[in-house]
Design a protein around this motif. Structure first.
Motif, PDB file in Angstrom:
ATOM      1  N   GLU A 234      26.816  80.203   6.443  1.00 38.06           N
ATOM      2  CA  GLU A 234      27.358  80.888   5.278  1.00 38.06           C
ATOM      3  C   GLU A 234      28.435  81.903   5.648  1.00 38.06           C
ATOM      4  O   GLU A 234      29.375  82.143   4.867  1.00 38.06           O
ATOM      5  CB  GLU A 234      26.229  81.592   4.507  1.00 38.06           C
ATOM      6  N   ALA A 235      28.335  82.489   6.840  1.00 38.21           N
ATOM      7  CA  ALA A 235      29.359  83.451   7.285  1.00 38.21           C
ATOM      8  C   ALA A 235      30.717  82.763   7.404  1.00 38.21           C
ATOM      9  O   ALA A 235      31.758  83.353   7.059  1.00 38.21           O
ATOM     10  CB  ALA A 235      28.964  84.069   8.625  1.00 38.21           C
ATOM     11  N   TYR A 236      30.724  81.524   7.876  1.00 40.93           N
ATOM     12  CA  TYR A 236      31.975  80.772   7.970  1.00 40.93           C
ATOM     13  C   TYR A 236      32.485  80.382   6.579  1.00 40.93           C
ATOM     14  O   TYR A 236      33.700  80.381   6.331  1.00 40.93           O
ATOM     15  CB  TYR A 236      31.793  79.535   8.844  1.00 40.93           C
ATOM     16  N   VAL A 237      31.568  80.049   5.683  1.00 38.55           N
ATOM     17  CA  VAL A 237      31.968  79.729   4.314  1.00 38.55           C
ATOM     18  C   VAL A 237      32.641  80.944   3.679  1.00 38.55           C
ATOM     19  O   VAL A 237      33.704  80.835   3.062  1.00 38.55           O
ATOM     20  CB  VAL A 237      30.752  79.294   3.463  1.00 38.55           C
ATOM     21  N   GLN A 238      32.027  82.120   3.855  1.00 41.74           N
ATOM     22  CA  GLN A 238      32.589  83.339   3.272  1.00 41.74           C
ATOM     23  C   GLN A 238      33.948  83.688   3.898  1.00 41.74           C
ATOM     24  O   GLN A 238      34.864  84.143   3.213  1.00 41.74           O
ATOM     25  CB  GLN A 238      31.610  84.502   3.460  1.00 41.74           C
ATOM     26  N   ALA A 239      34.068  83.478   5.214  1.00 41.87           N
ATOM     27  CA  ALA A 239      35.343  83.735   5.896  1.00 41.87           C
ATOM     28  C   ALA A 239      36.436  82.835   5.328  1.00 41.87           C
ATOM     29  O   ALA A 239      37.566  83.281   5.071  1.00 41.87           O
ATOM     30  CB  ALA A 239      35.197  83.508   7.395  1.00 41.87           C
ATOM     31  N   ALA A 240      36.095  81.568   5.109  1.00 41.33           N
ATOM     32  CA  ALA A 240      37.058  80.619   4.540  1.00 41.33           C
ATOM     33  C   ALA A 240      37.452  81.026   3.124  1.00 41.33           C
ATOM     34  O   ALA A 240      38.623  80.913   2.733  1.00 41.33           O
ATOM     35  CB  ALA A 240      36.459  79.209   4.547  1.00 41.33           C
ATOM     36  N   LYS A 241      36.500  81.511   2.366  1.00 38.44           N
ATOM     37  CA  LYS A 241      36.787  81.965   1.001  1.00 38.44           C
ATOM     38  C   LYS A 241      37.729  83.172   1.018  1.00 38.44           C
ATOM     39  O   LYS A 241      38.620  83.292   0.161  1.00 38.44           O
ATOM     40  CB  LYS A 241      35.488  82.313   0.274  1.00 38.44           C
ATOM     41  N   GLU A 242      37.535  84.063   1.979  1.00 35.17           N
ATOM     42  CA  GLU A 242      38.393  85.246   2.074  1.00 35.17           C
ATOM     43  C   GLU A 242      39.837  84.859   2.423  1.00 35.17           C
ATOM     44  O   GLU A 242      40.789  85.474   1.942  1.00 35.17           O
ATOM     45  CB  GLU A 242      37.848  86.233   3.108  1.00 35.17           C
ATOM     46  N   ILE A 243      39.991  83.843   3.269  1.00 30.75           N
ATOM     47  CA  ILE A 243      41.339  83.361   3.590  1.00 30.75           C
ATOM     48  C   ILE A 243      42.024  82.894   2.321  1.00 30.75           C
ATOM     49  O   ILE A 243      43.174  83.249   2.035  1.00 30.75           O
ATOM     50  CB  ILE A 243      41.285  82.231   4.641  1.00 30.75           C
ATOM     51  N   GLN A 244      41.320  82.088   1.540  1.00 32.58           N
ATOM     52  CA  GLN A 244      41.927  81.564   0.320  1.00 32.58           C
ATOM     53  C   GLN A 244      42.130  82.652  -0.727  1.00 32.58           C
ATOM     54  O   GLN A 244      43.076  82.589  -1.517  1.00 32.58           O
ATOM     55  CB  GLN A 244      41.087  80.407  -0.224  1.00 32.58           C
ATOM     56  N   LYS A 245      41.297  83.669  -0.714  1.00 26.73           N
ATOM     57  CA  LYS A 245      41.489  84.810  -1.608  1.00 26.73           C
ATOM     58  C   LYS A 245      42.802  85.519  -1.270  1.00 26.73           C
ATOM     59  O   LYS A 245      43.579  85.884  -2.164  1.00 26.73           O
ATOM     60  CB  LYS A 245      40.316  85.771  -1.482  1.00 26.73           C
ATOM     61  N   LEU A 246      43.059  85.714   0.035  1.00 25.23           N
ATOM     62  CA  LEU A 246      44.305  86.341   0.475  1.00 25.23           C
ATOM     63  C   LEU A 246      45.509  85.506   0.069  1.00 25.23           C
ATOM     64  O   LEU A 246      46.538  86.037  -0.365  1.00 25.23           O
ATOM     65  CB  LEU A 246      44.287  86.543   1.991  1.00 25.23           C
ATOM     66  N   VAL A 247      45.389  84.191   0.227  1.00 23.31           N
ATOM     67  CA  VAL A 247      46.490  83.295  -0.165  1.00 23.31           C
ATOM     68  C   VAL A 247      46.791  83.451  -1.647  1.00 23.31           C
ATOM     69  O   VAL A 247      47.949  83.601  -2.059  1.00 23.31           O
ATOM     70  CB  VAL A 247      46.142  81.824   0.160  1.00 23.31           C
TER      71      VAL A 247
END
Length: 434
Positions: A234-247
């Motif tokens: 889940e930590a990797y899922v959240q990290a990926a979500k944060e990348i897309q949030k920044l985009v």
């Protein structure tokens, strides 16, 4: 036509003779990927590397010292850009025609060649105590050493102090504060984060930091060693979500995945004031001093901030070892090449790189004369954990999947869940079978 041809016959005959002589086989010349075996007894050692600017000058000086100590030996330095170099060396290794000495970053990338029997074991040929333990470990496999390190890098967030001052922005301590800075900069028409992600590894810094800040320093180790959480945690899922949030916030330049780091497209955004921050290695300082020295007075840095509720701290850093120099098993002059890498990774070379190119030394005893480098070294010295670059630590197949899916996250062409699932599946296929 006939008269012209007839009068031209003597001239054509002479040309044919010249061409025939010119086409006769010649003695083989020295290749850029091998050593000279001419009858003169002279030898050429070829080194492939990716250094530029002051770091390349330091290598040239080391080569010159070596030639002076070894009469009759010539050192040929051949430089490539980062990504083409990786392909070039892999092809040369596979074809059995590599250089005598080659650059690497240790980790999984070097291990591929070690496992294939293409690198010389130098365990008993060097003094391990000359190097920092954290620096030589990435070139050590099953207790054997296959390369000597020269420098170490950390990856901070660099920022333009003038822009921060203009808008009353302060170095963030938390990720929420960081996001507020991104919003403010975007509202002022400034690109918050310069990023050129065509090469993919540049975007990887975001995944590494976000995952570590959320999941803690053991997250990657557990996934890599298959001892606990996986790459689909889940930590990797959240990290990926944060990348897309920044985009989606507009944190990056338009067409970020098409911009080329090697040609300086992200740096130009910083130099011109169009962007306010960038996440990059400490080699960025040396690049600035070569390309745009006047920009250094505007430059500040801070470590990636902590995420509320996360397990990581701002004393956990992303970093790595580079360059590491190794000797090809195919070199016809292995012993001489080992002596060469000792010179390339000598205290003298490291001292020059540290003070002229901003390289943190992997070799003990180097004194830092540059105040900026002292500050960077203090961060490294006070760090409690260093996460080495995923693409250099993971097996090639898994690293490629990580880079491809991370780039796709920036392009919004894949979901966070699918991205991490693909990396985890590749890890199962590759790592668990070893």
């Amino acid at each position: 036509m006939f008269k012209f041809f007839k009068k031209s016959m003597p001239i054509l005959s002479i040309l044919l003779v010249v061409l025939l002589v010119a086409c006769q086989p010649k003695a083989p010349s020295t290749s850029i990927s091998g050593s000279d075996k001419s009858n003169s007894g002279k030898k050429t050692l070829t080194v492939w590397h990716i250094e530029t600017g002051a770091a390349e000058t330091a290598l040239k000086n080391a080569a010159k010292r070596f030639e002076e100590k070894h009469p009759g030996v010539t050192v040929k330095l051949v430089r490539y850009e980062n990504d083409p170099y990786k392909t070039k060396l892999s092809v040369a290794m596979g074809a059995g025609n590599p250089p005598d000495v080659f650059h690497s970053w240790g980790g999984g990338w070097l291990k591929n060649f070690v496992d294939a029997g293409q690198v010389v074991d130098i365990t008993n040929k060097i003094d391990k105590d000359n190097y920092l333990e954290a620096a030589i470990t990435p070139a050590t496999y099953d207790g054997k050493i296959y390369g000597v390190p020269v420098g170490m890098d950390i990856v901070p967030v660099w920022y333009n102090k003038e822009i921060f001052s203009k808008y009353n922005l302060k170095e963030p301590q938390t990720y929420d504060e960081f996001l507020e800075i991104v919003k403010t900069l975007k509202s002022k028409g400034i690109i918050p984060l310069a990023l050129a992600n065509k090469t993919k590894w540049t975007g990887s810094f975001y995944m590494m930091y976000l995952a570590e800040r959320i999941g803690g320093k053991d997250l990657f180790k557990e996934a890599f060693e298959r001892t606990g959480r996986g790459f689909d945690d889940e930590a990797y899922v959240q990290a990926a979500k944060e990348i897309q949030k920044l985009v989606k916030m507009g944190a990056f330049p338009e067409g970020v995945n098409g911009l080329n780091y090697d040609t300086g497209q992200s740096r130009q955004l910083m130099y011109t004031g169009k962007a306010a921050m960038t996440i990059d290695g400490t080699w960025f300082l040396g690049t600035i001093r070569r390309e745009m020295p006047e920009f250094e007075k505007k430059l500040g840095f801070f470590m990636f901030p902590v995420i509320e509720g996360g397990k990581g701290t701002n004393k956990d850093i992303v970093g790595g070892v580079s360059p590491v120099y190794s000797v090809s098993a195919k070199s016809p002059n292995k012993d001489l090449a080992v002596e060469l890498i000792k010179e390339l990774a000598s205290k003298e070379t490291a001292q020059e790189m540290a003070n002229n190119d901003g390289v943190i030394s992997a070799i003990k005893g180097v004194k830092y004369e540059d105040d900026y480098i002292k500050k960077i070294n203090d961060v490294l010295r006070n760090a409690e954990f260093m996460q080495t670059y995923y693409d250099q630590t993971l097996p090639t197949e898994v690293a490629t999947e990580h880079l491809d899916t991370t780039q796709a996250l920036f392009g919004l062409s894949i979901t966070p869940e699918e991205a991490v699932k693909r990396v985890e599946q590749k890890a199962k296929e590759v790592i668990e079978k070893k």
